[in-house]
Scaffold this motif. Sequence first.
Motif, PDB file in Angstrom:
ATOM      1  N   GLU A 173       0.846  -1.189   0.000  1.00  0.00           N
ATOM      2  CA  GLU A 173       0.000   0.000   0.000  1.00  0.00           C
ATOM      3  C   GLU A 173       0.880   1.237   0.000  1.00  0.00           C
ATOM      4  N   CYS A 174       0.559   2.171  -0.897  1.00  0.00           N
ATOM      5  CA  CYS A 174       1.296   3.435  -0.931  1.00  0.00           C
ATOM      6  C   CYS A 174       0.869   4.238   0.287  1.00  0.00           C
ATOM      7  N   THR A 175       1.857   4.666   1.085  1.00  0.00           N
ATOM      8  CA  THR A 175       1.501   5.357   2.330  1.00  0.00           C
ATOM      9  C   THR A 175       0.895   6.738   2.056  1.00  0.00           C
ATOM     10  N   LYS A 176       1.144   7.272   0.861  1.00  0.00           N
ATOM     11  CA  LYS A 176       0.632   8.627   0.583  1.00  0.00           C
ATOM     12  C   LYS A 176      -0.783   8.611   0.020  1.00  0.00           C
ATOM     13  N   CYS A 177      -1.012   7.752  -1.020  1.00  0.00           N
ATOM     14  CA  CYS A 177      -2.351   7.758  -1.636  1.00  0.00           C
ATOM     15  C   CYS A 177      -3.212   6.588  -1.156  1.00  0.00           C
ATOM     16  N   GLN A 178      -2.651   5.727  -0.318  1.00  0.00           N
ATOM     17  CA  GLN A 178      -3.357   4.566   0.249  1.00  0.00           C
ATOM     18  C   GLN A 178      -3.838   3.554  -0.808  1.00  0.00           C
ATOM     19  N   ILE A 187       7.077   1.807 -10.320  1.00  0.00           N
ATOM     20  CA  ILE A 187       6.865   2.811 -11.380  1.00  0.00           C
ATOM     21  C   ILE A 187       5.719   3.768 -11.018  1.00  0.00           C
ATOM     22  N   HIS A 188       5.328   3.746  -9.720  1.00  0.00           N
ATOM     23  CA  HIS A 188       4.257   4.619  -9.228  1.00  0.00           C
ATOM     24  C   HIS A 188       4.838   6.034  -9.107  1.00  0.00           C
ATOM     25  N   SER A 189       4.534   6.888 -10.092  1.00  0.00           N
ATOM     26  CA  SER A 189       5.159   8.214 -10.134  1.00  0.00           C
ATOM     27  C   SER A 189       4.447   9.173  -9.186  1.00  0.00           C
ATOM     28  N   ASP A 243       1.122  10.120 -10.612  1.00  0.00           N
ATOM     29  CA  ASP A 243       0.082   9.115 -10.366  1.00  0.00           C
ATOM     30  C   ASP A 243      -0.439   9.207  -8.936  1.00  0.00           C
ATOM     31  N   CYS A 244       0.524   9.335  -8.020  1.00  0.00           N
ATOM     32  CA  CYS A 244       0.173   9.341  -6.610  1.00  0.00           C
ATOM     33  C   CYS A 244      -0.722  10.534  -6.284  1.00  0.00           C
ATOM     34  N   VAL A 245      -0.319  11.725  -6.797  1.00  0.00           N
ATOM     35  CA  VAL A 245      -1.113  12.935  -6.542  1.00  0.00           C
ATOM     36  C   VAL A 245      -2.503  12.776  -7.163  1.00  0.00           C
TER      37      VAL A 245
HETATM   38 ZN    ZN Z   1       0.765   6.784  -4.002  1.00  0.00          ZN
END
Ligand code: ZN
Length: 436
Positions: free
Chosen positions: A200-205, A215-217, A220-222
Amino acid sequence: MQTESSNILNPLELLKNSGIPKHLLYQSKIEVDHLLCPICLNILWKPVACGQDKCFQSYCEVCINKWIQDQAGDAVLQESLYSQSLIIAPDSGSGSQYSSQSSSFSEMPQQIQIETTQHNCPKCKRPFKKTSIPIIHNLLDSIQLSCIYEECTIKSRYEQFQKHIFQCLFRRINCSGCGLQQLQNELEQHENQCEQITIECTKCQNKMSRKQFQIHSIDDCVQNQFNNKDNQIDQLYKKIEELNQKNQYLEQKICKMLKGESFDTIHQFSFKTMFTQNYQFTGTQAIEAKLIHPSFNLQKQKNDFLHFYINHKVKTQAVQGIIWRMRIQTLKGNLLIGICSSLCHYSIDFIINKSGEIKRKEWNENKYKLLRKGNFTFSEGDNLTFQFMPLQQCLRIINENRHIVCRFEPTEIIEMGDSFFSFFSLENQGDSLIFI
Ligand SMILES: [Zn+2]
Ligand SMILES: [Zn+2]
Ligand SMILES: [Zn+2]
Ligand SMILES: [Zn+2]
Ligand SMILES: [Zn+2]
Protein backbone atom coordinates in the motif's frame (compact mmCIF):
# COMPACT_ATOMS: atom_id res chain seq x y z
CA MET A 1 7.50 -40.31 -8.14
CA GLN A 2 7.25 -36.75 -9.45
CA THR A 3 3.48 -36.60 -8.92
CA GLU A 4 3.80 -38.13 -5.48
CA SER A 5 6.37 -35.63 -4.29
CA SER A 6 4.32 -32.69 -5.57
CA ASN A 7 1.37 -34.22 -3.80
CA ILE A 8 3.07 -34.44 -0.45
CA LEU A 9 4.43 -30.91 -0.58
CA ASN A 10 1.35 -29.80 1.23
CA PRO A 11 1.39 -31.83 4.46
CA LEU A 12 -1.87 -30.38 5.67
CA GLU A 13 -3.68 -31.71 2.60
CA LEU A 14 -1.87 -35.00 2.88
CA LEU A 15 -2.98 -35.73 6.44
CA LYS A 16 -6.45 -34.33 5.76
CA ASN A 17 -7.15 -36.99 3.16
CA SER A 18 -5.35 -40.17 4.13
CA GLY A 19 -2.74 -41.84 6.29
CA ILE A 20 1.04 -41.51 6.12
CA PRO A 21 2.62 -42.91 2.92
CA LYS A 22 4.44 -46.18 3.61
CA HIS A 23 7.71 -45.03 2.06
CA LEU A 24 8.12 -42.53 4.90
CA LEU A 25 8.57 -45.37 7.39
CA TYR A 26 12.13 -45.16 8.67
CA GLN A 27 12.28 -47.69 11.44
CA SER A 28 9.85 -50.03 13.07
CA LYS A 29 10.34 -52.88 15.50
CA ILE A 30 7.15 -54.53 14.36
CA GLU A 31 5.69 -55.56 11.03
CA VAL A 32 4.16 -52.37 9.65
CA ASP A 33 1.49 -54.29 7.75
CA HIS A 34 -0.45 -54.48 11.00
CA LEU A 35 -0.54 -50.72 11.18
CA LEU A 36 -2.00 -50.01 7.76
CA CYS A 37 -5.38 -48.50 7.06
CA PRO A 38 -7.34 -50.88 4.80
CA ILE A 39 -9.00 -47.93 3.06
CA CYS A 40 -6.02 -45.78 2.01
CA LEU A 41 -3.42 -48.55 2.43
CA ASN A 42 -1.13 -46.04 4.17
CA ILE A 43 0.12 -46.02 7.76
CA LEU A 44 -2.78 -45.30 10.11
CA TRP A 45 -3.20 -41.64 10.93
CA LYS A 46 -5.22 -40.72 14.04
CA PRO A 47 -6.64 -44.24 14.12
CA VAL A 48 -10.13 -45.17 15.23
CA ALA A 49 -11.38 -48.74 15.36
CA CYS A 50 -14.58 -50.64 14.77
CA GLY A 51 -15.94 -51.63 18.18
CA GLN A 52 -17.85 -54.67 16.95
CA ASP A 53 -16.96 -57.97 18.59
CA LYS A 54 -14.32 -59.97 16.64
CA CYS A 55 -13.68 -57.07 14.25
CA PHE A 56 -11.67 -54.28 15.95
CA GLN A 57 -10.35 -53.15 12.56
CA SER A 58 -8.53 -49.81 12.75
CA TYR A 59 -8.89 -47.09 10.13
CA CYS A 60 -7.57 -43.56 9.75
CA GLU A 61 -10.20 -41.26 11.19
CA VAL A 62 -10.46 -39.32 7.92
CA CYS A 63 -10.72 -42.50 5.86
CA ILE A 64 -13.56 -44.08 7.84
CA ASN A 65 -15.41 -40.77 8.01
CA LYS A 66 -15.15 -40.42 4.25
CA TRP A 67 -16.22 -44.03 3.85
CA ILE A 68 -19.32 -43.50 5.97
CA GLN A 69 -20.19 -40.26 4.21
CA ASP A 70 -19.84 -41.84 0.83
CA GLN A 71 -23.43 -43.03 0.47
CA ALA A 72 -22.79 -44.46 -2.95
CA GLY A 73 -20.11 -46.86 -1.71
CA ASP A 74 -17.66 -48.54 -3.94
CA ALA A 75 -18.00 -52.23 -4.54
CA VAL A 76 -14.52 -52.51 -6.05
CA LEU A 77 -12.89 -51.11 -2.94
CA GLN A 78 -15.07 -53.42 -0.86
CA GLU A 79 -13.70 -56.37 -2.74
CA SER A 80 -10.08 -55.35 -2.20
CA LEU A 81 -10.81 -54.84 1.50
CA TYR A 82 -12.35 -58.23 1.74
CA SER A 83 -9.50 -60.09 0.13
CA GLN A 84 -7.17 -58.15 2.46
CA SER A 85 -9.17 -58.99 5.57
CA LEU A 86 -9.04 -62.65 4.65
CA ILE A 87 -5.25 -62.52 4.65
CA ILE A 88 -4.99 -60.53 7.90
CA ALA A 89 -7.67 -62.50 9.69
CA PRO A 90 -5.99 -64.51 12.45
CA ASP A 91 -8.84 -67.00 12.58
CA SER A 92 -9.93 -68.01 9.11
CA GLY A 93 -11.65 -71.20 10.27
CA SER A 94 -15.08 -72.05 8.95
CA GLY A 95 -16.74 -70.91 12.20
CA SER A 96 -15.32 -67.39 11.98
CA GLN A 97 -17.86 -64.68 11.50
CA TYR A 98 -16.14 -62.69 8.80
CA SER A 99 -14.88 -65.57 6.75
CA SER A 100 -18.46 -66.80 6.46
CA GLN A 101 -19.58 -63.26 5.61
CA SER A 102 -16.86 -62.76 3.07
CA SER A 103 -17.74 -65.98 1.29
CA SER A 104 -21.31 -64.75 1.11
CA PHE A 105 -19.90 -61.54 -0.37
CA SER A 106 -18.41 -63.38 -3.34
CA GLU A 107 -21.69 -65.18 -3.88
CA MET A 108 -24.02 -62.23 -3.45
CA PRO A 109 -22.44 -59.01 -4.65
CA GLN A 110 -25.80 -57.20 -4.85
CA GLN A 111 -26.29 -57.52 -1.13
CA ILE A 112 -22.99 -55.76 -0.47
CA GLN A 113 -24.03 -52.90 -2.72
CA ILE A 114 -27.01 -52.29 -0.48
CA GLU A 115 -24.97 -52.54 2.70
CA THR A 116 -22.42 -49.98 1.54
CA THR A 117 -25.12 -47.33 1.59
CA GLN A 118 -25.41 -47.77 5.36
CA HIS A 119 -23.01 -46.59 8.04
CA ASN A 120 -21.37 -49.97 8.28
CA CYS A 121 -17.81 -50.99 9.00
CA PRO A 122 -16.24 -51.87 5.61
CA LYS A 123 -14.79 -55.05 7.12
CA CYS A 124 -17.43 -56.66 9.31
CA LYS A 125 -20.43 -54.97 7.64
CA ARG A 126 -22.03 -54.24 10.99
CA PRO A 127 -22.76 -50.66 12.13
CA PHE A 128 -19.52 -48.79 12.75
CA LYS A 129 -19.14 -48.21 16.48
CA LYS A 130 -16.18 -45.91 16.91
CA THR A 131 -13.71 -47.08 19.52
CA SER A 132 -10.04 -46.68 20.31
CA ILE A 133 -7.56 -49.51 20.75
CA PRO A 134 -4.67 -48.39 23.02
CA ILE A 135 -2.27 -51.05 21.77
CA ILE A 136 -2.50 -49.67 18.21
CA HIS A 137 -1.50 -46.25 19.53
CA ASN A 138 1.40 -47.79 21.49
CA LEU A 139 2.59 -49.69 18.44
CA LEU A 140 2.35 -46.61 16.24
CA ASP A 141 4.33 -44.60 18.74
CA SER A 142 7.16 -47.12 18.49
CA ILE A 143 7.79 -46.35 14.81
CA GLN A 144 10.01 -43.65 13.38
CA LEU A 145 9.18 -41.70 10.27
CA SER A 146 11.17 -39.74 7.75
CA CYS A 147 10.17 -36.20 6.99
CA ILE A 148 8.03 -35.69 3.89
CA TYR A 149 10.57 -33.19 2.58
CA GLU A 150 13.33 -35.13 0.86
CA GLU A 151 16.12 -32.71 1.84
CA CYS A 152 15.33 -33.10 5.52
CA THR A 153 17.23 -35.77 7.42
CA ILE A 154 15.33 -35.49 10.66
CA LYS A 155 13.49 -38.63 11.77
CA SER A 156 10.60 -38.15 14.09
CA ARG A 157 8.54 -40.41 16.22
CA TYR A 158 4.97 -40.99 15.10
CA GLU A 159 3.52 -38.65 17.74
CA GLN A 160 5.92 -35.86 16.70
CA PHE A 161 5.44 -36.32 12.95
CA GLN A 162 2.84 -33.62 12.32
CA LYS A 163 4.54 -31.14 14.64
CA HIS A 164 7.85 -31.64 12.86
CA ILE A 165 6.34 -31.10 9.40
CA PHE A 166 4.98 -27.74 10.48
CA GLN A 167 8.32 -26.69 11.93
CA CYS A 168 10.52 -28.29 9.29
CA LEU A 169 13.04 -25.89 7.78
CA PHE A 170 12.28 -27.42 4.41
CA ARG A 171 8.56 -26.81 4.60
CA ARG A 172 7.26 -24.90 1.60
CA ILE A 173 4.71 -22.14 1.85
CA ASN A 174 3.16 -20.34 -1.09
CA CYS A 175 4.11 -16.70 -1.48
CA SER A 176 0.95 -14.59 -1.25
CA GLY A 177 2.15 -12.53 -4.21
CA CYS A 178 3.66 -14.74 -6.91
CA GLY A 179 2.17 -17.95 -5.53
CA LEU A 180 5.47 -19.79 -5.83
CA GLN A 181 6.54 -22.11 -3.06
CA GLN A 182 9.19 -20.81 -0.73
CA LEU A 183 11.05 -22.47 2.09
CA GLN A 184 9.35 -21.54 5.33
CA ASN A 185 12.37 -19.72 6.78
CA GLU A 186 13.03 -17.84 3.53
CA LEU A 187 9.48 -16.69 2.99
CA GLU A 188 9.83 -13.38 4.81
CA GLN A 189 12.98 -12.50 2.90
CA HIS A 190 11.29 -13.46 -0.38
CA GLU A 191 8.16 -11.47 0.36
CA ASN A 192 10.28 -8.42 1.09
CA GLN A 193 11.57 -8.59 -2.47
CA CYS A 194 8.80 -10.33 -4.44
CA GLU A 195 7.60 -8.04 -7.21
CA GLN A 196 4.08 -9.38 -7.11
CA ILE A 197 3.40 -8.82 -3.42
CA THR A 198 0.66 -6.27 -2.81
CA ILE A 199 1.76 -3.19 -0.93
CA GLU A 200 0.00 0.00 0.00
CA CYS A 201 1.30 3.44 -0.93
CA THR A 202 1.50 5.36 2.33
CA LYS A 203 0.63 8.63 0.58
CA CYS A 204 -2.35 7.76 -1.64
CA GLN A 205 -3.36 4.57 0.25
CA ASN A 206 -3.79 2.73 -3.07
CA LYS A 207 -2.86 -0.93 -3.13
CA MET A 208 -0.63 -2.24 -5.90
CA SER A 209 2.04 -4.82 -6.57
CA ARG A 210 5.64 -3.96 -5.70
CA LYS A 211 6.38 -3.93 -9.43
CA GLN A 212 3.68 -1.30 -10.01
CA PHE A 213 4.85 0.62 -6.96
CA GLN A 214 8.33 0.92 -8.41
CA ILE A 215 6.87 2.81 -11.38
CA HIS A 216 4.26 4.62 -9.23
CA SER A 217 5.16 8.21 -10.13
CA ILE A 218 4.49 11.31 -8.03
CA ASP A 219 2.01 12.40 -10.71
CA ASP A 220 0.08 9.12 -10.37
CA CYS A 221 0.17 9.34 -6.61
CA VAL A 222 -1.11 12.94 -6.54
CA GLN A 223 -3.82 12.00 -9.07
CA ASN A 224 -4.89 9.10 -6.81
CA GLN A 225 -4.99 11.41 -3.83
CA PHE A 226 -7.24 13.77 -5.76
CA ASN A 227 -9.53 10.89 -6.79
CA ASN A 228 -9.78 9.69 -3.20
CA LYS A 229 -10.64 13.17 -2.00
CA ASP A 230 -13.26 13.46 -4.76
CA ASN A 231 -14.86 10.22 -3.57
CA GLN A 232 -14.90 11.47 -0.02
CA ILE A 233 -16.52 14.73 -1.13
CA ASP A 234 -19.14 12.79 -3.12
CA GLN A 235 -20.00 10.77 -0.04
CA LEU A 236 -20.29 13.89 2.08
CA TYR A 237 -22.59 15.45 -0.52
CA LYS A 238 -24.77 12.35 -0.37
CA LYS A 239 -24.92 12.58 3.39
CA ILE A 240 -25.88 16.26 3.19
CA GLU A 241 -28.61 15.38 0.70
CA GLU A 242 -29.98 12.70 3.06
CA LEU A 243 -29.94 15.12 5.98
CA ASN A 244 -31.69 17.78 3.89
CA GLN A 245 -34.43 15.31 3.01
CA LYS A 246 -34.80 14.32 6.63
CA ASN A 247 -34.95 17.94 7.63
CA GLN A 248 -37.56 18.70 4.99
CA TYR A 249 -39.64 15.78 6.21
CA LEU A 250 -39.44 16.95 9.81
CA GLU A 251 -40.35 20.54 8.85
CA GLN A 252 -43.41 19.32 6.95
CA LYS A 253 -44.32 17.13 9.85
CA ILE A 254 -44.07 19.97 12.37
CA CYS A 255 -46.17 22.23 10.07
CA LYS A 256 -48.90 19.60 9.78
CA MET A 257 -48.84 18.80 13.47
CA LEU A 258 -49.17 22.52 14.32
CA LYS A 259 -52.24 22.63 12.08
CA GLY A 260 -53.58 19.54 13.84
CA GLU A 261 -53.39 17.35 10.75
CA SER A 262 -52.28 13.77 10.74
CA PHE A 263 -49.04 13.28 8.91
CA ASP A 264 -48.09 9.66 8.69
CA THR A 265 -50.01 7.85 6.04
CA ILE A 266 -51.00 4.26 6.01
CA HIS A 267 -49.03 3.33 2.88
CA GLN A 268 -45.86 3.33 4.94
CA PHE A 269 -46.86 0.09 6.56
CA SER A 270 -47.89 -3.29 5.39
CA PHE A 271 -50.33 -5.41 7.30
CA LYS A 272 -50.52 -9.09 7.61
CA THR A 273 -52.54 -11.32 9.80
CA MET A 274 -51.68 -14.59 11.39
CA PHE A 275 -55.11 -16.11 11.07
CA THR A 276 -56.14 -15.11 7.60
CA GLN A 277 -59.53 -16.74 7.72
CA ASN A 278 -60.59 -14.72 10.70
CA TYR A 279 -60.48 -11.16 9.56
CA GLN A 280 -61.73 -8.97 6.83
CA PHE A 281 -60.42 -5.66 5.61
CA THR A 282 -63.17 -3.18 4.88
CA GLY A 283 -63.22 0.45 3.87
CA THR A 284 -61.22 2.13 1.16
CA GLN A 285 -59.34 5.18 2.36
CA ALA A 286 -58.54 3.88 5.79
CA ILE A 287 -57.82 0.28 6.45
CA GLU A 288 -60.29 -1.27 8.74
CA ALA A 289 -59.84 -4.81 9.93
CA LYS A 290 -62.67 -6.74 11.38
CA LEU A 291 -62.71 -10.10 13.10
CA ILE A 292 -65.30 -12.23 11.36
CA HIS A 293 -64.84 -15.66 12.91
CA PRO A 294 -64.06 -16.78 16.41
CA SER A 295 -60.63 -18.04 17.19
CA PHE A 296 -58.50 -19.99 14.78
CA ASN A 297 -57.61 -22.54 17.41
CA LEU A 298 -60.78 -24.01 18.87
CA GLN A 299 -59.00 -25.58 21.83
CA LYS A 300 -57.59 -22.36 23.15
CA GLN A 301 -60.09 -19.88 21.81
CA LYS A 302 -59.90 -17.77 24.92
CA ASN A 303 -56.18 -17.21 24.59
CA ASP A 304 -56.11 -16.63 20.88
CA PHE A 305 -55.97 -13.27 19.26
CA LEU A 306 -56.16 -12.01 15.76
CA HIS A 307 -52.79 -10.57 14.95
CA PHE A 308 -52.16 -7.67 12.61
CA TYR A 309 -48.52 -7.52 11.82
CA ILE A 310 -46.94 -4.26 11.01
CA ASN A 311 -43.87 -5.31 9.16
CA HIS A 312 -42.14 -2.05 9.57
CA LYS A 313 -38.57 -2.55 10.54
CA VAL A 314 -37.09 0.23 12.60
CA LYS A 315 -33.40 0.71 12.79
CA THR A 316 -32.17 1.83 16.19
CA GLN A 317 -30.08 4.50 14.48
CA ALA A 318 -33.26 6.14 13.18
CA VAL A 319 -33.85 9.44 14.92
CA GLN A 320 -37.52 9.90 14.35
CA GLY A 321 -38.68 6.40 15.17
CA ILE A 322 -42.08 5.37 13.96
CA ILE A 323 -45.52 6.76 14.57
CA TRP A 324 -48.86 5.37 13.59
CA ARG A 325 -52.39 6.04 14.64
CA MET A 326 -55.49 3.98 14.88
CA ARG A 327 -59.06 4.43 15.95
CA ILE A 328 -60.81 1.88 18.09
CA GLN A 329 -63.95 0.99 16.26
CA THR A 330 -65.33 -1.85 18.32
CA LEU A 331 -63.41 -3.48 21.09
CA LYS A 332 -65.18 -5.79 23.47
CA GLY A 333 -62.09 -7.36 24.93
CA ASN A 334 -58.53 -6.30 25.40
CA LEU A 335 -55.98 -4.74 23.17
CA LEU A 336 -52.87 -6.77 22.69
CA ILE A 337 -49.62 -5.27 21.51
CA GLY A 338 -46.63 -7.33 20.57
CA ILE A 339 -43.10 -6.24 19.87
CA CYS A 340 -41.04 -8.70 17.93
CA SER A 341 -37.36 -8.30 17.57
CA SER A 342 -36.33 -9.42 14.14
CA LEU A 343 -33.06 -10.70 15.58
CA CYS A 344 -34.58 -13.00 18.13
CA HIS A 345 -37.51 -15.06 16.95
CA TYR A 346 -39.82 -14.31 19.77
CA SER A 347 -42.03 -11.47 20.75
CA ILE A 348 -42.84 -9.61 23.90
CA ASP A 349 -46.57 -9.40 24.21
CA PHE A 350 -48.45 -6.91 26.28
CA ILE A 351 -52.13 -6.66 27.01
CA ILE A 352 -53.57 -3.29 27.81
CA ASN A 353 -57.11 -3.57 29.02
CA LYS A 354 -59.74 -0.93 29.28
CA SER A 355 -59.25 -0.42 32.99
CA GLY A 356 -55.60 0.49 32.56
CA GLU A 357 -53.98 -2.77 33.60
CA ILE A 358 -50.85 -3.69 31.69
CA LYS A 359 -50.03 -7.37 31.56
CA ARG A 360 -47.02 -9.04 30.06
CA LYS A 361 -46.95 -12.53 28.65
CA GLU A 362 -44.97 -15.00 30.69
CA TRP A 363 -41.92 -16.41 28.96
CA ASN A 364 -42.91 -19.46 26.92
CA GLU A 365 -46.35 -19.59 28.49
CA ASN A 366 -49.74 -18.51 27.39
CA LYS A 367 -50.30 -16.60 30.62
CA TYR A 368 -50.35 -12.86 31.07
CA LYS A 369 -49.11 -11.48 34.37
CA LEU A 370 -49.93 -8.05 35.73
CA LEU A 371 -46.96 -5.77 35.15
CA ARG A 372 -48.45 -2.62 36.55
CA LYS A 373 -51.66 -0.68 36.82
CA GLY A 374 -51.61 2.64 35.07
CA ASN A 375 -54.17 5.28 34.32
CA PHE A 376 -54.22 4.56 30.61
CA THR A 377 -57.79 3.83 29.59
CA PHE A 378 -59.60 3.80 26.28
CA SER A 379 -62.93 3.04 24.74
CA GLU A 380 -64.61 2.93 21.34
CA GLY A 381 -63.99 5.97 19.19
CA ASP A 382 -60.67 6.82 20.82
CA ASN A 383 -57.68 7.57 18.64
CA LEU A 384 -54.45 6.04 19.79
CA THR A 385 -51.00 7.10 18.65
CA PHE A 386 -48.18 4.62 18.89
CA GLN A 387 -44.71 5.96 18.84
CA PHE A 388 -41.61 3.80 18.81
CA MET A 389 -38.52 5.69 19.76
CA PRO A 390 -35.66 3.30 19.10
CA LEU A 391 -32.91 5.59 20.36
CA GLN A 392 -34.59 5.81 23.73
CA GLN A 393 -35.70 2.20 23.41
CA CYS A 394 -39.21 3.04 24.42
CA LEU A 395 -42.73 2.73 23.14
CA ARG A 396 -45.21 5.52 23.87
CA ILE A 397 -48.94 5.15 23.46
CA ILE A 398 -51.01 8.29 23.59
CA ASN A 399 -54.76 8.36 23.87
CA GLU A 400 -55.38 11.55 21.93
CA ASN A 401 -58.97 11.91 23.12
CA ARG A 402 -58.15 11.65 26.80
CA HIS A 403 -54.61 13.03 26.86
CA ILE A 404 -53.19 10.05 28.65
CA VAL A 405 -49.80 8.65 27.88
CA CYS A 406 -48.58 5.16 28.55
CA ARG A 407 -44.87 4.58 28.24
CA PHE A 408 -43.04 1.28 28.03
CA GLU A 409 -39.55 1.79 29.38
CA PRO A 410 -36.39 -0.03 28.24
CA THR A 411 -36.58 -2.31 31.29
CA GLU A 412 -39.97 -3.51 30.10
CA ILE A 413 -38.93 -4.08 26.51
CA ILE A 414 -35.35 -5.13 27.05
CA GLU A 415 -35.39 -7.65 24.24
CA MET A 416 -35.79 -4.94 21.61
CA GLY A 417 -33.04 -5.57 19.07
CA ASP A 418 -31.61 -3.57 16.20
CA SER A 419 -34.86 -3.74 14.36
CA PHE A 420 -38.28 -5.00 15.21
CA PHE A 421 -41.84 -5.12 14.07
CA SER A 422 -45.00 -5.00 16.03
CA PHE A 423 -48.53 -6.22 15.92
CA PHE A 424 -51.94 -5.48 17.34
CA SER A 425 -54.44 -8.10 18.16
CA LEU A 426 -58.16 -8.39 18.63
CA GLU A 427 -59.93 -10.84 20.82
CA ASN A 428 -63.57 -10.92 19.87
CA GLN A 429 -65.73 -11.52 16.88
CA GLY A 430 -66.91 -8.23 15.42
CA ASP A 431 -64.05 -6.24 16.93
CA SER A 432 -62.36 -3.83 14.60
CA LEU A 433 -59.65 -1.23 14.44
CA ILE A 434 -59.10 1.46 11.84
CA PHE A 435 -55.62 2.59 11.03
CA ILE A 436 -55.77 6.30 10.29
ZN1 ZN B 1 0.77 6.78 -4.00
ZN1 ZN C 1 -6.47 -44.40 5.80
ZN1 ZN D 1 -16.01 -53.88 11.94
ZN1 ZN E 1 11.71 -32.14 8.05
ZN1 ZN F 1 6.59 -14.12 -4.41
